[in-house]
Enzyme design. Structure first.
Site, PDB file in Angstrom:
ATOM      1  CG  LEU A   3       2.237   2.719  15.552  1.00  0.00           C
ATOM      2  CD1 LEU A   3       3.665   3.150  15.222  1.00  0.00           C
ATOM      3  CD2 LEU A   3       1.238   3.566  14.801  1.00  0.00           C
ATOM      4  CG  ASP A   4      -1.669  -2.289  11.842  1.00  0.00           C
ATOM      5  OD1 ASP A   4      -2.334  -2.437  12.882  1.00  0.00           O
ATOM      6  OD2 ASP A   4      -2.180  -2.023  10.741  1.00  0.00           O
ATOM      7  CE  LYS A   5       6.058  -8.820  12.673  1.00  0.00           C
ATOM      8  NZ  LYS A   5       6.002 -10.088  12.013  1.00  0.00           N
ATOM      9  CB  THR A   7       2.926   0.700  11.120  1.00  0.00           C
ATOM     10  OG1 THR A   7       2.020  -0.077  10.347  1.00  0.00           O
ATOM     11  CG2 THR A   7       2.617   2.170  10.930  1.00  0.00           C
TER      12      THR A   7
END
Length: 167
Positions: A3-5, A7
Site C-alpha cells: 500500500l502507498d504510505k 493508505t
C-alpha cells in the site's frame, strides 16, 4: 501486495515461501480483485466509470507519477469506479477496483479527472480546503476488499476490512 504510505486497510502477507511464490504469480496474472474506498473532492459525472490512462514518472518531480498522453512513454493503468455515497456535490465516497497495480495509480488518476483524494498532500492540492475542513490527517484512501483463489485449496477467499469512519 503493498500500500502507498498513508493508505489504510487490508494487506495480505504469505506465511510460507511456497504461498508467497504462488501469490506473486497470481498478482502478475492479475487474478486478484482489489477494491479500495476513497473520499474524493466533488462528484464524478458518471457512475459507474472506467479510467484508462498511461502513467509515468513526472518530468517536474521524479517522486511523483503523472498521466502521459503517449502510450509508449507510460504503463497502462485501469481503474473501475462507482459512487458509493455523495455528499451533495462537495465530496463523494467511491468504490474503486484496480485492474492494474501502478505506483500511486488511484491517486494520480482521480486527481487527473479533477476528483483528488481528500488528504492527499502529493496529488490533492485542489482539495486542500476540504482536507482542512474534514481534519484529514492522511489521505482518505482505504484498501477495502481483496478477493482471490486461496493458493493451497483453490477456494475463493474474500476478505474485507471496513473503514472506521469516513474512509
Amino acid at each position: 501486495h503493498r500500500l502507498d504510505k498513508d493508505t489504510s486497510g487490508l494487506i495480505m502477507v504469505a506465511k510460507s515461501e511456497a504461498v508467497r511464490l504462488k501469490m506473486l504469480e497470481m498478482f502478475s496474472e492479475r487474478s486478484f480483485t482489489k477494491e479500495y474506498r476513497a473520499l474524493v473532492l466533488g462528484l464524478p459525472q458518471r457512475s459507474p466509470f472506467e479510467l484508462v490512462d498511461y502513467l509515468a514518472r513526472s518530468n517536474a518531480d521524479r517522486k511523483k507519477m503523472a498521466v502521459v498522453m503517449n502510450p509508449e512513454k507510460g504503463r497502462i493503468a485501469i481503474t473501475n469506479g462507482k459512487v458509493v455515497k455523495a455528499f451533495a456535490t462537495t465530496a463523494s465516497e467511491l468504490s474503486l477496483i484496480i485492474e492494474t497495480g501502478r505506483t500511486h495509480q488511484i491517486r494520480v488518476q482521480l486527481a487527473h479527472i479533477g476528483h483528488p483524494v481528500i488528504g492527499d498532500a502529493t496529488y490533492g492540492r485542489s482539495a486542500a480546503k476540504l482536507t482542512k475542513l474534514c481534519h484529514a490527517e492522511r489521505q482518505m484512501l482505504h484498501a477495502y476488499r481483496l478477493e482471490l483463489d486461496y493458493p493451497g485449496t483453490g477456494e475463493r477467499l474474500c476478505v474485507t476490512v471496513p473503514h472506521a469512519r469516513g474512509v
